[in-house]
Enzyme design. Sequence first.
Site, short mmCIF file in Angstrom:
data_model
loop_
_atom_site.label_atom_id
_atom_site.label_comp_id
_atom_site.label_asym_id
_atom_site.label_seq_id
_atom_site.Cartn_x
_atom_site.Cartn_y
_atom_site.Cartn_z
N HIS A 14 25.96 53.55 59.44
CA HIS A 14 26.70 53.64 58.84
C HIS A 14 25.52 52.93 57.76
O HIS A 14 25.70 51.96 57.53
CB HIS A 14 27.52 52.52 58.75
CG HIS A 14 28.68 53.03 59.94
ND1 HIS A 14 29.50 53.94 59.92
CD2 HIS A 14 28.57 51.89 60.97
CE1 HIS A 14 30.17 53.96 61.40
NE2 HIS A 14 29.56 52.35 62.13
N ARG A 54 33.57 41.47 59.31
CA ARG A 54 34.29 42.19 59.78
C ARG A 54 34.18 42.68 57.42
O ARG A 54 34.48 43.20 57.11
CB ARG A 54 35.49 43.15 59.80
CG ARG A 54 35.49 44.19 59.52
CD ARG A 54 36.78 44.84 61.03
NE ARG A 54 38.22 44.38 59.62
CZ ARG A 54 39.10 44.49 60.36
NH1 ARG A 54 39.01 45.75 60.84
NH2 ARG A 54 40.57 43.59 59.96
N HIS A 75 38.38 57.29 63.37
CA HIS A 75 37.11 55.57 62.78
C HIS A 75 37.50 55.15 64.38
O HIS A 75 36.62 54.65 64.81
CB HIS A 75 37.32 55.10 61.55
CG HIS A 75 37.00 53.48 61.66
ND1 HIS A 75 37.31 52.68 62.36
CD2 HIS A 75 36.25 53.99 61.30
CE1 HIS A 75 36.88 51.63 62.41
NE2 HIS A 75 35.60 52.04 61.60
N ARG A 127 42.38 51.80 65.87
CA ARG A 127 43.32 50.53 65.03
C ARG A 127 43.82 51.68 63.64
O ARG A 127 44.60 51.13 62.75
CB ARG A 127 41.49 49.89 64.71
CG ARG A 127 41.42 49.12 65.30
CD ARG A 127 40.31 47.92 64.95
NE ARG A 127 39.81 47.47 64.30
CZ ARG A 127 39.03 48.47 64.67
NH1 ARG A 127 38.54 47.98 66.15
NH2 ARG A 127 37.18 48.45 63.87
N HIS A 149 29.93 52.99 71.24
CA HIS A 149 30.00 51.42 71.89
C HIS A 149 30.68 51.89 73.36
O HIS A 149 30.38 51.73 74.12
CB HIS A 149 31.18 50.16 71.12
CG HIS A 149 30.45 50.16 69.71
ND1 HIS A 149 28.82 49.77 69.43
CD2 HIS A 149 30.73 50.92 68.82
CE1 HIS A 149 28.87 49.83 68.47
NE2 HIS A 149 30.09 49.99 67.73
N ASP A 204 23.80 51.94 64.01
CA ASP A 204 25.00 51.20 63.22
C ASP A 204 25.15 50.77 61.83
O ASP A 204 24.93 51.08 61.75
CB ASP A 204 25.82 50.62 64.65
CG ASP A 204 27.51 50.49 64.89
OD1 ASP A 204 27.87 50.80 63.65
OD2 ASP A 204 27.94 49.53 65.35
ZN LIG Z 1 29.70 51.75 63.92
#
Ligand SMILES: [Zn+2]
Length: 448
Positions: free
Chosen positions: A59, A80, A202, A205, A266, A317
């Site tokens: 990202h 986050r 994504h 969630r 992950h 990441d």
């Molecule tokens: Zn990620």
Amino acid sequence: VSAYVCELAWLGAGDVESEVVVEVEDGRFSRVGPGAPAPPRAQRLDGLTIPGFANAHSHAFHRALRGRTESDGGSFWTWREAMYSLAGALDPDRYHALARATFAEMALAGITAVGEFHYLHHGPGGAPYDDPNEIGRALVAAAAEAGIRIALLDACYLHGGPGRELEGTQRRFADADAEAWVRRVEELGGLGAGARLGAAIHSVRAVDPASAATVAAWAGARGCPLHAHVSEQPAENEDCRAAHGRTPAALLADAGALSERFTAVHFTHVEERDISLLGDARGYCLLCPTTERELADGIGPARAIADAGVRLALGSDSHAMIDHFEEMRAVELDQRLASGKRGHHTASELLRAATDDGHAAIGWPEAGRIEAGAIADLVTVALDGVRLTGVTPATALESLVFAATAADVRGVVVGGREVVRDGVHAGLDVAAELRAAIGAVTEAAVQR
Ligand SMILES: [Zn+2]
């Protein structure tokens, strides 16, 4: 035709070889010959040359968070919030500058292709830009200007959690529904020679099961890679079980997402059945060890996952650091700490995850090996610096994986084009660009 003579080379399998002659034509290797006579005007590459790294999970904008979230303690979920605050301050121009500098930092580290898991699609409040893919196109341009290839993994993002509304900055990530995601992604069209399109869910969630099935069907019909964040945090599993009565991997399997084009990013807190589902599908597990450490995610069962037939790939990441040598050895060293035993993954297995399998996971299967016909990526690591001097060919691969750093990368060729020479980027002042781009974004974040 251009030609190189590598002092030492690891071609993607087997042992390190000496005096390997490599010829390149139209961006591909036309001849690779250990012991072959060197053509006149061949360029000598001193050190150990390996295939290009694929940074299969990125990202780009997270780069601006480096070092800024370390002093407050907290958890993945408080981190986050900091990431959302930064995302809120991005516009297409600021993001383009930040991504270009970040991708150029990757080039300096020997990364020749990036899998950009792209979810910041829309303007403030969620209003689409005139071109609803303006940021995606900015990312593609940024990679080209930095001299690396990109897989734009466009992420579907719809909800704030199972049954939860979007909040705040999340609106910038979201399309109205999965069909709107399909329409937007189809407008992207051809991305140019160094870019390919992939799909992403994504996470469970942010995407409900029916919408996940829509995205998976689209990726399947197109034959492109499909990535998803899977079981990064225990709370994600608990929410998924409460809402859907299944683990995230089982939900994605039921949605038709798992295949040999699927990559679980992950895949940390997984059960035996999750592992066998991904193994039976011949999918990929994308480990991001430096980020997983930084966010206190935990250590996934990488050996058991690989033993189930899952191919491993690596990503930086959140860009807590950009160094695939560190990502490679972290896979092994984290297992050692968790198990009290050594020797879970060999150096060549870790290199294969960083190169060949990483490229395949992001839809560039013809890169990541030095062999005739493959895309001509070469990464040359200096063996005369303080960390690696004294290396012998017999242990060069282990020295590289367990002791080299990104700072030891001396030369990088991407698709036959020299992007890094003597440790310096051919086109960009990378540190100056990073400083300016990070400064602009963080200043805008403070002013909001
Ligand atoms: Zn990620």
